[in-house]
Motif scaffolding. Sequence first.
Motif, PDB file in Angstrom:
ATOM      1  N   MET A   1     -10.324  -1.066  -2.645  1.00  0.00           N
ATOM      2  CA  MET A   1     -10.475   0.299  -2.144  1.00  0.00           C
ATOM      3  C   MET A   1      -9.443   0.679  -1.104  1.00  0.00           C
ATOM      4  N   GLY A   2      -8.551  -0.197  -0.765  1.00  0.00           N
ATOM      5  CA  GLY A   2      -7.570   0.148   0.251  1.00  0.00           C
ATOM      6  C   GLY A   2      -8.213   0.362   1.604  1.00  0.00           C
ATOM      7  N   LEU A   3      -7.551   1.101   2.467  1.00  0.00           N
ATOM      8  CA  LEU A   3      -8.061   1.373   3.804  1.00  0.00           C
ATOM      9  C   LEU A   3      -8.694   2.751   3.840  1.00  0.00           C
TER      10      LEU A   3
ATOM     11  N   LEU B   1     -10.399   5.618   6.501  1.00  0.00           N
ATOM     12  CA  LEU B   1     -10.435   6.001   7.907  1.00  0.00           C
ATOM     13  C   LEU B   1     -11.874   6.231   8.350  1.00  0.00           C
TER      14      LEU B   1
ATOM     15  N   GLN C   1     -11.231  -1.990   5.509  1.00  0.00           N
ATOM     16  CA  GLN C   1     -10.560  -2.376   4.282  1.00  0.00           C
ATOM     17  C   GLN C   1     -11.533  -3.168   3.430  1.00  0.00           C
TER      18      GLN C   1
ATOM     19  N   PHE D   1       0.833  -1.198   0.000  1.00  0.00           N
ATOM     20  CA  PHE D   1       0.000   0.000   0.000  1.00  0.00           C
ATOM     21  C   PHE D   1       0.870   1.251   0.000  1.00  0.00           C
TER      22      PHE D   1
ATOM     23  N   TYR E   1      -9.853   1.856  10.817  1.00  0.00           N
ATOM     24  CA  TYR E   1      -9.972   1.820   9.359  1.00  0.00           C
ATOM     25  C   TYR E   1     -10.844   0.629   8.966  1.00  0.00           C
TER      26      TYR E   1
ATOM     27  N   GLY F   1      -3.754   4.096  -0.870  1.00  0.00           N
ATOM     28  CA  GLY F   1      -4.162   3.579  -2.161  1.00  0.00           C
ATOM     29  C   GLY F   1      -4.852   2.239  -1.975  1.00  0.00           C
ATOM     30  N   ALA F   2      -5.322   1.668  -3.081  1.00  0.00           N
ATOM     31  CA  ALA F   2      -6.080   0.418  -3.025  1.00  0.00           C
ATOM     32  C   ALA F   2      -5.193  -0.794  -2.807  1.00  0.00           C
TER      33      ALA F   2
END
Lengths: 110, 113
Positions: B41-43, B45, B37, A88, B35, A101-102
């Motif tokens: 889309m990632g993390l 907050l 996940q 990441f 967070y 980022g994803a």
Amino acid sequence: GEDVEQSLFLSVREGDSSVINCTYTDSSSTYLYWYKQEPGAGLQLLTYIFSNMDMKQDQRLTVLLNKKDKHLSLRIADTQTGDSAIYFCAESKGDYKLSFGAGTTVTVRA
Amino acid sequence: NAGVTQTPKFQVLKTGQSMTLQCAQDMNHNSMYWYRQDPGMGLRLIYYSASEGTTDKGEVPNGYNVSRLNKREFSLRLESAAPSQTSVYFCASSDTWGAAEAFFGQGTRLTVV
């Protein structure tokens, strides 16, 4: 988040170099990070770079920052099977919040 | 060295049920975070607590509440769970402003059916 973008997948042969790329949109970003997530685990900080630096090297890891293009990359030399993970990219403005980022899933093949 | 500990590790809820995710850190960090996940889309907050006694909304706070119980503990509550809250939840903590490394827990995999 949408402020940080990275490609989703990377496949690399064991022993080769891996390069993971990231772009960000916020020019006021102060710190840029690379985190690694192994299966079933939380994120672990690999390295970070301050925005006034161009490059940072730490053993097999090299981070390059092009602030003009808002482009960050992570190069892993001599990639090993243990490097298979999700990587990441993240940025912060020196406050308490990270924007991620994803994630790029890196697969190391023999 | 425990670091950041989250409980539970897995949970299945029915729509409308409530639950609290627990997080504790033993590093004497000032700041703590929650967070979520999601794939691709990632993390993101949800909430954070810059210091003991303060909490603030992050990027996706709707449907959640938090409590900074003391310096060590930061809990996340889902009052009425929805399928859209199916996700992996991570708690993290960090020490100081700036480039401080954020340490993450192992995550809680929550499924809402």
